[in-house]
Design a protein around this motif. Sequence first.
Motif, PDB file in Angstrom:
ATOM      1  N   VAL A  28       0.860  -1.186   0.000  1.00 30.21           N
ATOM      2  CA  VAL A  28       0.000   0.000   0.000  1.00 30.21           C
ATOM      3  C   VAL A  28       0.894   1.233   0.000  1.00 30.21           C
ATOM      4  O   VAL A  28       1.873   1.299   0.752  1.00 30.21           O
ATOM      5  CB  VAL A  28      -0.912   0.039   1.251  1.00 30.21           C
ATOM      6  N   GLU A  29       0.525   2.199  -0.841  1.00 27.03           N
ATOM      7  CA  GLU A  29       1.252   3.476  -0.845  1.00 27.03           C
ATOM      8  C   GLU A  29       0.245   4.612  -0.903  1.00 27.03           C
ATOM      9  O   GLU A  29      -0.610   4.660  -1.798  1.00 27.03           O
ATOM     10  CB  GLU A  29       2.211   3.559  -2.023  1.00 27.03           C
ATOM     11  N   ALA A  30       0.317   5.486   0.104  1.00 26.40           N
ATOM     12  CA  ALA A  30      -0.612   6.616   0.199  1.00 26.40           C
ATOM     13  C   ALA A  30       0.152   7.920   0.033  1.00 26.40           C
ATOM     14  O   ALA A  30       1.217   8.104   0.632  1.00 26.40           O
ATOM     15  CB  ALA A  30      -1.332   6.598   1.547  1.00 26.40           C
ATOM     16  N   ASP A  31      -0.419   8.823  -0.769  1.00 29.39           N
ATOM     17  CA  ASP A  31       0.213  10.124  -1.004  1.00 29.39           C
ATOM     18  C   ASP A  31      -0.830  11.209  -0.749  1.00 29.39           C
ATOM     19  O   ASP A  31      -1.709  11.457  -1.586  1.00 29.39           O
ATOM     20  CB  ASP A  31       0.740  10.206  -2.437  1.00 29.39           C
ATOM     21  N   GLY A  32      -0.768  11.816   0.444  1.00 29.56           N
ATOM     22  CA  GLY A  32      -1.647  12.948   0.769  1.00 29.56           C
ATOM     23  C   GLY A  32      -3.119  12.592   0.804  1.00 29.56           C
ATOM     24  O   GLY A  32      -3.951  13.392   0.365  1.00 29.56           O
ATOM     25  N   ILE A  33      -3.478  11.413   1.347  1.00 35.13           N
ATOM     26  CA  ILE A  33      -4.886  11.004   1.315  1.00 35.13           C
ATOM     27  C   ILE A  33      -5.661  11.611   2.484  1.00 35.13           C
ATOM     28  O   ILE A  33      -5.111  11.912   3.544  1.00 35.13           O
ATOM     29  CB  ILE A  33      -5.037   9.459   1.352  1.00 35.13           C
ATOM     30  N   ASN A  34      -6.970  11.781   2.266  1.00 33.31           N
ATOM     31  CA  ASN A  34      -7.876  12.213   3.325  1.00 33.31           C
ATOM     32  C   ASN A  34      -9.273  11.704   3.018  1.00 33.31           C
ATOM     33  O   ASN A  34      -9.561  11.284   1.888  1.00 33.31           O
ATOM     34  CB  ASN A  34      -7.886  13.736   3.473  1.00 33.31           C
ATOM     35  N   PHE A  35     -10.103  11.724   4.044  1.00 34.48           N
ATOM     36  CA  PHE A  35     -11.476  11.252   3.905  1.00 34.48           C
ATOM     37  C   PHE A  35     -12.358  12.226   4.674  1.00 34.48           C
ATOM     38  O   PHE A  35     -11.930  12.813   5.673  1.00 34.48           O
ATOM     39  CB  PHE A  35     -11.606   9.839   4.484  1.00 34.48           C
ATOM     40  N   SER A  36     -13.581  12.423   4.210  1.00 31.38           N
ATOM     41  CA  SER A  36     -14.461  13.384   4.885  1.00 31.38           C
ATOM     42  C   SER A  36     -15.816  12.773   5.179  1.00 31.38           C
ATOM     43  O   SER A  36     -16.339  11.954   4.420  1.00 31.38           O
ATOM     44  CB  SER A  36     -14.636  14.636   4.023  1.00 31.38           C
ATOM     45  N   TYR A  37     -16.362  13.155   6.312  1.00 32.88           N
ATOM     46  CA  TYR A  37     -17.736  12.829   6.691  1.00 32.88           C
ATOM     47  C   TYR A  37     -18.510  14.143   6.732  1.00 32.88           C
ATOM     48  O   TYR A  37     -18.130  15.073   7.468  1.00 32.88           O
ATOM     49  CB  TYR A  37     -17.784  12.146   8.060  1.00 32.88           C
ATOM     50  N   SER A  38     -19.569  14.226   5.929  1.00 33.71           N
ATOM     51  CA  SER A  38     -20.387  15.450   5.860  1.00 33.71           C
ATOM     52  C   SER A  38     -19.518  16.674   5.559  1.00 33.71           C
ATOM     53  O   SER A  38     -19.628  17.729   6.207  1.00 33.71           O
ATOM     54  CB  SER A  38     -21.161  15.666   7.170  1.00 33.71           C
ATOM     55  N   ASP A  39     -18.603  16.504   4.589  1.00 34.98           N
ATOM     56  CA  ASP A  39     -17.734  17.576   4.118  1.00 34.98           C
ATOM     57  C   ASP A  39     -16.725  18.064   5.168  1.00 34.98           C
ATOM     58  O   ASP A  39     -16.111  19.133   4.991  1.00 34.98           O
ATOM     59  CB  ASP A  39     -18.567  18.782   3.618  1.00 34.98           C
TER      60      ASP A  39
END
Length: 528
Positions: free
Chosen positions: A338-349
Amino acid sequence: MLVLQNISYLHPNKDLLFQGINLILNSGEKVALIGNNGVGKSTLLKIIAKELPISNGQLLVEGMPYYIPQVFGQFNHLTVAEALGVDGKIKALHAILAGSVIEEDYVVLGDDWLIEEHCYEGLRLWELEGVLLSDSMGSLSGGQRTRVFLAGIFIHRPDFVLMDEPSNHLDSGGRALLYDFVLNSQCSLLLISHDRKLLNLLHKVCELSKDGIRVYGGNYDFYKEQKVLQTNALLEDFLSKEGALRKAKEVERESVERQQKLDARAKKKSAKGGMPKIVANSWKNSAENSTSKMKGIHADKTSALSEELRVLRSSLSSIDRVKLRFDNSELHRGKVLVEADGINFSYSDVLLWSSPLSFKFLSGERIALKGANGSGKTTLIKLLLGELEVHSGVLNRAVIDSVYIDQDYSLIDNSLSVFEQALSFNRLFLMEHEVKMRLNRFLFSAADWNKCCGSLSGGERMRLLLCCLEIASQSPDLIILDEPTNNLDIHNIEILTSAISGYEGTLIVVSHDDYFLEQIGVDRVVLL
């Protein structure tokens, strides 16, 4: 002081849970109560807290113990003040401040004019600044509800505290506060826990079993050392008895063969004639009786030795029997999974992480995901498994065979029997007896094969899932463990530790149990 004398408890259906329990807990002592699931630890704590009646024996408790249960669902309909047992005083205080002159309000409040301040100070000590006494317990997380009851110790100032798995729902910050309290508190403590770090802070370990309570005068590490000595002594006794049984069987065989030769010689003499019939018959009967008596003596001896061996075998640790024995992952060590580059996740923006995540996970690593409750550990796992997609950044996942194991071991199908569950993983079409042999090695005897999986304990579910993974044979490239020790007793945690230590693929673990992480060889921590 606490004194238990010859305590026994019968379930309402009259089944005996335990009997002959004797224990003395002196003022200021801090004691752990441990034992396998089902032996009655929580029941004993409820008896001491006077929430359950004893069936027999005597119980002496000085003062009223403060009891923190393991399960809080029964308090969901209550406010924080009601759960803490201070709602009457809070109402009386507010009524008096509003001008009430009713005598009952003054009687209820007594001298506790600062009760509300004390409550909020207690909540603050356990980092619950945002929680109000009027809040519903049902609106709080498991960790917050635990902290509410821990705050009650400051509010009520008891001399004696009972705790049932207090660290179960706490994150690392909450556990640190709990450890500090246990170290510095002047209260007498009796607690149930599978948190080995917490157990090592206590003065004494009491092991509850069907045979009663055995007391060890030291912390958990001292207890383990003593158990190793006991196990080694048992093993020596076992090997000695095994040798004695082999010798007894050999002597029995030689004696029977010798007697059979004598009997044959007697029959031969009798057949030649020249001997009165009555003497010949007497000789024959005497030979047969002698052989029969000899067989009986040897049978009694071997039977007694066999029973002693059976008892010893059941006493020996089952931990070493449970090992994961499947083919190793075909991925070469060091391959990027797995390689992640600047990832993010949002709940209700609203973005979950204040700073985007960048990382790289390699084949063969053992990684711990850590962070406070709500920091996004479960979300990150779902992203790694492809169940969610990132809202920003780039996440590359290699095509791999992965297994996700949560704290409830939900891969187990509750509608199947134990044997049917094992068969569902039988991709190599093993013979039926081979599947049963594996079940037996994971501590499922023939009596367990038809049990419904829905009725299994946390430890049984864990062992069955490990067995299924072995039956499937091919090692997954990645195993993700999400709070795997939460619903296990110490014995089953040690079984899981031993089993997972033999796994050679990639391991990602979410756990607040530092002792467990150390034991399974975690070599990298990712902190959210």
